[in-house]
Design an enzyme around this catalytic site. Structure first.
Site, short mmCIF file in Angstrom:
data_model
loop_
_atom_site.label_atom_id
_atom_site.label_comp_id
_atom_site.label_asym_id
_atom_site.label_seq_id
_atom_site.Cartn_x
_atom_site.Cartn_y
_atom_site.Cartn_z
N PHE A 17 0.83 -1.20 0.00
CA PHE A 17 0.00 0.00 0.00
C PHE A 17 0.86 1.25 0.00
O PHE A 17 2.03 1.20 0.32
CB PHE A 17 -0.97 -0.03 1.20
CG PHE A 17 -1.96 -1.15 1.07
CD1 PHE A 17 -3.11 -0.98 0.32
CD2 PHE A 17 -1.73 -2.38 1.65
CE1 PHE A 17 -4.02 -2.02 0.15
CE2 PHE A 17 -2.62 -3.43 1.50
CZ PHE A 17 -3.77 -3.25 0.75
N CYS A 18 0.24 2.36 -0.38
CA CYS A 18 0.89 3.64 -0.51
C CYS A 18 1.80 3.90 0.70
O CYS A 18 1.37 3.67 1.83
CB CYS A 18 -0.17 4.73 -0.62
SG CYS A 18 0.49 6.34 -1.06
N PRO A 19 3.03 4.30 0.48
CA PRO A 19 3.63 4.75 -0.78
C PRO A 19 4.47 3.69 -1.49
O PRO A 19 5.20 4.00 -2.42
CB PRO A 19 4.54 5.89 -0.31
CG PRO A 19 5.07 5.38 1.01
CD PRO A 19 3.90 4.63 1.63
N MET A 20 4.39 2.44 -1.07
CA MET A 20 5.27 1.41 -1.62
C MET A 20 5.14 1.18 -3.13
O MET A 20 6.16 1.10 -3.81
CB MET A 20 5.09 0.09 -0.85
CG MET A 20 5.63 0.15 0.57
SD MET A 20 7.34 0.75 0.69
CE MET A 20 8.20 -0.55 -0.16
N ASP A 44 -3.58 -1.82 -4.58
CA ASP A 44 -3.87 -0.66 -3.73
C ASP A 44 -4.79 0.28 -4.52
O ASP A 44 -4.41 0.73 -5.61
CB ASP A 44 -2.56 0.05 -3.37
CG ASP A 44 -2.77 1.32 -2.57
OD1 ASP A 44 -3.93 1.63 -2.18
OD2 ASP A 44 -1.78 2.02 -2.30
#
Length: 80
Positions: A17-20, A44
């Site tokens: 999930f953000c920011p990955m 995501d």
């Protein structure tokens, strides 16, 4: 002749999930040559807007986008 896009590299961001997803995509696109294509998959919900905005901002080209169920697939051509 097939119209299927051939990816030069693939990145699986499913489960991140953000920011990955954006961080992993940025890192992976640097590993391929200019003109080559990265196939990235993510689930995501924020990735759709994030990746499209990132590509526009950085000058890379999203040449194809698909959404199947909850998984999005981006084909991103490295431009610079």
């Amino acid at each position: 002749m097939s119209s299927e896009i051939q990816a030069d590299a693939e990145l699986d961001c499913v489960g991140f999930f953000c920011p990955m997803p954006i961080s992993m995509t940025r890192e992976e696109i640097e590993k391929i040559g200019i003109g080559q294509v990265l196939k990235m998959e993510a689930d995501d919900p924020a990735a759709e807007e994030d990746i499209l905005r990132w590509a526009k901002r950085t000058g890379h080209e999203v040449i194809k986008f698909e959404k199947t169920g909850g998984v999005m697939t981006f084909y991103i051509r490295r431009v610079k």
